[in-house]
Design a protein around this motif. Structure first.
Motif, PDB file in Angstrom:
ATOM      1  N   VAL A  61       0.237  -0.663  10.405  1.00  0.00           N
ATOM      2  CA  VAL A  61       1.123  -0.897   9.272  1.00  0.00           C
ATOM      3  C   VAL A  61       2.133   0.253   9.266  1.00  0.00           C
ATOM      4  O   VAL A  61       1.784   1.390   9.563  1.00  0.00           O
ATOM      5  CB  VAL A  61       0.350  -0.988   7.930  1.00  0.00           C
ATOM      6  N   TYR A  62       3.388  -0.084   8.994  1.00  0.00           N
ATOM      7  CA  TYR A  62       4.387   0.973   8.921  1.00  0.00           C
ATOM      8  C   TYR A  62       5.432   0.676   7.866  1.00  0.00           C
ATOM      9  O   TYR A  62       5.623  -0.476   7.460  1.00  0.00           O
ATOM     10  CB  TYR A  62       5.045   1.232  10.279  1.00  0.00           C
ATOM     11  N   GLU A  63       6.081   1.756   7.434  1.00  0.00           N
ATOM     12  CA  GLU A  63       7.165   1.631   6.463  1.00  0.00           C
ATOM     13  C   GLU A  63       8.449   1.285   7.199  1.00  0.00           C
ATOM     14  O   GLU A  63       8.816   1.943   8.168  1.00  0.00           O
ATOM     15  CB  GLU A  63       7.342   2.958   5.716  1.00  0.00           C
ATOM     16  N   THR A  64       9.115   0.242   6.721  1.00  0.00           N
ATOM     17  CA  THR A  64      10.383  -0.170   7.322  1.00  0.00           C
ATOM     18  C   THR A  64      11.492   0.807   6.937  1.00  0.00           C
ATOM     19  O   THR A  64      11.340   1.610   6.018  1.00  0.00           O
ATOM     20  CB  THR A  64      10.775  -1.587   6.864  1.00  0.00           C
ATOM     21  N   PHE A  65      12.575   0.722   7.652  1.00  0.00           N
ATOM     22  CA  PHE A  65      13.738   1.561   7.380  1.00  0.00           C
ATOM     23  C   PHE A  65      14.711   0.769   6.531  1.00  0.00           C
ATOM     24  O   PHE A  65      15.087  -0.344   6.887  1.00  0.00           O
ATOM     25  CB  PHE A  65      14.415   1.970   8.696  1.00  0.00           C
ATOM     26  N   ASP A  66      15.094   1.331   5.410  1.00  0.00           N
ATOM     27  CA  ASP A  66      16.076   0.699   4.533  1.00  0.00           C
ATOM     28  C   ASP A  66      17.371   1.491   4.577  1.00  0.00           C
ATOM     29  O   ASP A  66      17.411   2.629   4.103  1.00  0.00           O
ATOM     30  CB  ASP A  66      15.572   0.645   3.078  1.00  0.00           C
ATOM     31  N   PHE A  67      18.387   0.891   5.168  1.00  0.00           N
ATOM     32  CA  PHE A  67      19.707   1.534   5.170  1.00  0.00           C
ATOM     33  C   PHE A  67      20.455   1.073   3.934  1.00  0.00           C
ATOM     34  O   PHE A  67      20.573  -0.127   3.678  1.00  0.00           O
ATOM     35  CB  PHE A  67      20.499   1.179   6.427  1.00  0.00           C
ATOM     36  N   ARG A  68      20.934   2.037   3.183  1.00  0.00           N
ATOM     37  CA  ARG A  68      21.682   1.715   1.975  1.00  0.00           C
ATOM     38  C   ARG A  68      23.159   1.930   2.237  1.00  0.00           C
ATOM     39  O   ARG A  68      23.575   3.004   2.665  1.00  0.00           O
ATOM     40  CB  ARG A  68      21.206   2.587   0.820  1.00  0.00           C
ATOM     41  N   SER A  69      23.934   0.906   1.990  1.00  0.00           N
ATOM     42  CA  SER A  69      25.374   0.988   2.188  1.00  0.00           C
ATOM     43  C   SER A  69      25.939   2.174   1.418  1.00  0.00           C
ATOM     44  O   SER A  69      25.599   2.409   0.264  1.00  0.00           O
ATOM     45  CB  SER A  69      26.023  -0.310   1.699  1.00  0.00           C
ATOM     46  N   GLY A  70      26.787   2.924   2.088  1.00  0.00           N
ATOM     47  CA  GLY A  70      27.398   4.090   1.457  1.00  0.00           C
ATOM     48  C   GLY A  70      26.540   5.339   1.529  1.00  0.00           C
ATOM     49  O   GLY A  70      26.920   6.389   1.041  1.00  0.00           O
ATOM     50  N   GLN A  71      25.370   5.230   2.154  1.00  0.00           N
ATOM     51  CA  GLN A  71      24.478   6.376   2.271  1.00  0.00           C
ATOM     52  C   GLN A  71      25.082   7.362   3.276  1.00  0.00           C
ATOM     53  O   GLN A  71      25.312   7.028   4.432  1.00  0.00           O
ATOM     54  CB  GLN A  71      23.105   5.900   2.739  1.00  0.00           C
ATOM     55  N   GLU A  95      -1.912  -6.862  15.486  1.00  0.00           N
ATOM     56  CA  GLU A  95      -1.271  -7.269  14.239  1.00  0.00           C
ATOM     57  C   GLU A  95      -0.448  -6.082  13.742  1.00  0.00           C
ATOM     58  O   GLU A  95      -0.956  -4.967  13.645  1.00  0.00           O
ATOM     59  CB  GLU A  95      -2.316  -7.651  13.207  1.00  0.00           C
ATOM     60  N   ILE A  96       0.822  -6.337  13.447  1.00  0.00           N
ATOM     61  CA  ILE A  96       1.732  -5.303  12.939  1.00  0.00           C
ATOM     62  C   ILE A  96       2.213  -5.747  11.571  1.00  0.00           C
ATOM     63  O   ILE A  96       2.784  -6.828  11.430  1.00  0.00           O
ATOM     64  CB  ILE A  96       2.928  -5.095  13.884  1.00  0.00           C
ATOM     65  N   ILE A  97       1.961  -4.909  10.575  1.00  0.00           N
ATOM     66  CA  ILE A  97       2.343  -5.229   9.201  1.00  0.00           C
ATOM     67  C   ILE A  97       3.467  -4.281   8.804  1.00  0.00           C
ATOM     68  O   ILE A  97       3.340  -3.061   8.946  1.00  0.00           O
ATOM     69  CB  ILE A  97       1.155  -5.063   8.231  1.00  0.00           C
ATOM     70  N   LYS A  98       4.552  -4.864   8.323  1.00  0.00           N
ATOM     71  CA  LYS A  98       5.704  -4.077   7.882  1.00  0.00           C
ATOM     72  C   LYS A  98       5.707  -4.048   6.358  1.00  0.00           C
ATOM     73  O   LYS A  98       5.553  -5.089   5.718  1.00  0.00           O
ATOM     74  CB  LYS A  98       6.994  -4.696   8.388  1.00  0.00           C
ATOM     75  N   GLN A  99       5.880  -2.860   5.800  1.00  0.00           N
ATOM     76  CA  GLN A  99       5.976  -2.719   4.351  1.00  0.00           C
ATOM     77  C   GLN A  99       7.258  -1.971   4.011  1.00  0.00           C
ATOM     78  O   GLN A  99       7.570  -0.961   4.645  1.00  0.00           O
ATOM     79  CB  GLN A  99       4.779  -1.940   3.782  1.00  0.00           C
ATOM     80  N   THR A 100       7.963  -2.462   3.022  1.00  0.00           N
ATOM     81  CA  THR A 100       9.156  -1.745   2.569  1.00  0.00           C
ATOM     82  C   THR A 100       8.710  -0.455   1.880  1.00  0.00           C
ATOM     83  O   THR A 100       7.564  -0.357   1.417  1.00  0.00           O
ATOM     84  CB  THR A 100       9.968  -2.589   1.573  1.00  0.00           C
ATOM     85  N   PRO A 101       9.603   0.527   1.791  1.00  0.00           N
ATOM     86  CA  PRO A 101       9.231   1.761   1.091  1.00  0.00           C
ATOM     87  C   PRO A 101       8.745   1.476  -0.336  1.00  0.00           C
ATOM     88  O   PRO A 101       7.750   2.046  -0.777  1.00  0.00           O
ATOM     89  CB  PRO A 101      10.514   2.578   1.099  1.00  0.00           C
TER      90      PRO A 101
END
Length: 159
Positions: A61-71, A95-101
């Motif tokens: 399981v891993y935390e996904t990367f969230d790119f925020r516009s204007g960051q 099995e790979i589980i993706k979780q948002t931050p």
């Protein structure tokens, strides 16, 4: 071999893992977590791959990367490390589980609860975040949640 390996990838990467063994009425649970800074090594992708290989996880399981516009000043090391994690999992058909931050760090598994379960690492925020992702995944298992809530109740009663 571990049952689950969890990752919070970035410049410093939090890693947590969990293993259980024993009979249904006497399950032993082992939690570990730590942080690595892959760029401290000459071959950062290889050190992360080797670390995962040493754990031999059954699930990831891993935390996904969230790119925020204007960051401004975004660092994309985490995106590269996600690729390493995915490569490891895919080449072993895991099995790979993706979780948002936000999902993995939803607030239930706060520092207080991590401390009461005995899995909090002082001064290691990314290791703790990886543990939160792991616990969020394990929370879907009713037997695990019964155990975790009992542990938290006992700590509350003792304090």
């Amino acid at each position: 071999m571990v049952d689950i390996a969890a990752f919070d990838p970035g410049v410093a990467t939090g890693i947590a893992h969990y293993t259980e063994y024993g009979e249904a009425d006497d399950i032993k649970r082992i939690f570990q977590s730590f942080e690595i800074k892959p760029k401290d090594y000459p071959h950062p992708h290889e050190i992360l791959f080797d670390t995962i290989s040493t754990l031999v996880p059954k699930r990831i399981v891993y935390e996904t990367f969230d790119f925020r516009s204007g960051q401004m000043g975004a660092v994309f090391d985490g995106v590269e490390y996600i690729g390493v994690i995915e490569l490891y999992g895919q080449t072993r058909c895991l099995e790979i589980i993706k979780q948002t931050p936000g999902y993995g760090k939803s607030g239930f598994w706060n520092d207080h609860k991590l401390k009461n379960l005995g899995v909090h690492k002082p001064g290691k925020p990314l290791a703790n975040d990886a543990m939160r992702h792991l616990l969020t995944l394990k929370a879907k298992d009713p037997d695990f949640m019964r155990w975790a809530l009992e542990q938290l109740r006992e700590q509350l009663h003792d304090s």
